[in-house]
Design an enzyme around this catalytic site. Structure first.
Site, PDB file in Angstrom:
ATOM      1  N   GLY A  50       0.779  -1.230   0.000  1.00  0.00           N
ATOM      2  CA  GLY A  50       0.000   0.000   0.000  1.00  0.00           C
ATOM      3  C   GLY A  50       0.809   1.277   0.000  1.00  0.00           C
ATOM      4  N   TYR A  51       2.132   1.190   0.079  1.00  0.00           N
ATOM      5  CA  TYR A  51       2.928   2.411   0.134  1.00  0.00           C
ATOM      6  C   TYR A  51       2.906   3.129  -1.205  1.00  0.00           C
ATOM      7  CZ  TYR A  51       4.789   1.057   4.715  1.00  0.00           C
ATOM      8  OH  TYR A  51       4.933   0.732   6.031  1.00  0.00           O
ATOM      9  N   ASN A  52       2.294   4.295  -1.188  1.00  0.00           N
ATOM     10  CA  ASN A  52       2.102   5.143  -2.366  1.00  0.00           C
ATOM     11  C   ASN A  52       1.065   4.583  -3.331  1.00  0.00           C
ATOM     12  OD1 ASN A  52       2.858   7.702  -3.351  1.00  0.00           O
ATOM     13  ND2 ASN A  52       3.985   6.767  -5.025  1.00  0.00           N
TER      14      ASN A  52
END
Length: 330
Positions: free
Chosen positions: A57-59
């Site tokens: 989910g990072y970015n």
């Protein structure tokens, strides 16, 4: 560099865990050169740091996973990779394809530690765990961890699978996990992976007062709900927090050390800690943080630091959710 096992497994990780969220750049972190990120991973490996934490989910486009995968080409056997599955993907029929997407971006055929990023209370945890156990049986993941799980969710998860770690916010200013969650983890040999060990920079002494803290950071429950991006509905504890920071700086000055070094050493001294997540965007930032993992607090100092931050702990209570008064960590 010191190394610890993930729970009861034979997976050894460095106490310094490199947090790879900054590699995503984008709206949260601003421009980030992939080549510098890759150089940072290589520098970490060269210095004995083996533990790398990222998330799908990072970015939102998994760029952090992709950059880490590129960085580890030819050096995968030196690294322990931890990544995370997002709450919407905990639906059993989505778990394997989500893991497969992470494997592809990470350019590997196994993930050492696969973590639930946040609980999804609309999905039965035993159903999610069953899907994760299938991944473990197939060899796609080596162990299962969770993030942001309170005692209720942790107890439910433990009924279905072995959990080796719980990743939680923990630092001198943020101690709610000490009330219930940390004891539960200790009782079940679940290692604590600590994020925000410097309270998002507050414990570096960077900010002289609450009004100096940027809006994106002052949205936590340490600050008044009047802050522009806050949505927790609480009064906060700004006076207590900055009084505590002043005392931490005073103690650090007595020792002739930087407050960040002292604050990280305090977290490392706590029972049940497996690793501290430290984000570094360059080899230079990496080098700034390494000395804190070679430093031990003199006798009695940890107790003084705990006493200095006790009023903040008392004000926050048992809710370990940094951003919501309506605790999402059940």
């Amino acid at each position: 560099m010191q190394y610890k096992s993930l729970g009861n497994t034979d997976i050894k990780v460095s106490e310094f865990a490199l947090g790879c969220w900054p590699f995503a750049g984008g709206s949260v972190w601003g421009p980030q050169d992939d080549a510098v990120s890759i150089a940072t991973v290589h520098s970490a490996l060269d210095k004995g740091i083996t533990f790398f934490d990222t998330a799908e989910g990072y970015n939102d486009d998994s760029h952090s996973e992709e950059v880490l995968g590129r960085a580890l080409v030819g050096r995968r056997n030196e690294a322990v990779i931890a990544t995370k599955i997002s709450p919407p993907h905990l639906v059993p029929e989505l778990v394997e394809q989500t893991c497969d997407a992470s494997l592809q971006k990470l350019q590997t055929d196994y993930i050492d530690l696969y973590q639930i990023h946040w609980p999804n209370h609309s999905v039965a945890v035993e159903d999610s765990m069953a899907a994760l156990l299938k991944l473990k049986d197939s060899g796609k993941i080596r162990s299962i961890g969770v993030c942001n799980f309170g005692v209720g969710d942790l107890s439910a998860a433990l009924e279905s699978a072995e959990i080796v770690t719980d990743q939680l916010p923990y630092n001198l200013l943020w101690r709610p996990i000490e009330v219930e969650i940390a004891p539960k983890c200790l009782d079940n040999n679940i290692g604590l992976i600590c994020y925000s060990p410097l309270a998002q920079g507050l414990l570096t002494g960077r900010y002289a007062s609450a009004d100096d803290v940027p809006d994106g950071l002052s949205r936590s429950r340490l600050f008044s709900d009047d802050r522009p991006l806050a949505s927790h509905g609480e009064d906060g504890c700004e006076v207590e927090a900055f009084n505590a920071i002043a005392k931490v700086i005073e103690i650090a000055n007595e020792l002739g050390e930087h407050p960040a070094k002292v604050a990280l050493a305090w977290v490392r001294s706590r029972p049940g800690i497996t690793a501290l997540l430290v984000g570094a965007r360059s080899p230079e930032e990496l080098d700034l943080n390494i000395p804190a993992f070679e430093y031990e607090l003199p006798a009695g100092v940890a107790d003084r630091l705990s006493e200095a931050t006790e009023p903040v702990k008392a004000k926050l209570g048992a809710n370990a959710d940094m951003w919501k008064g309506d605790n999402r960590m059940r």
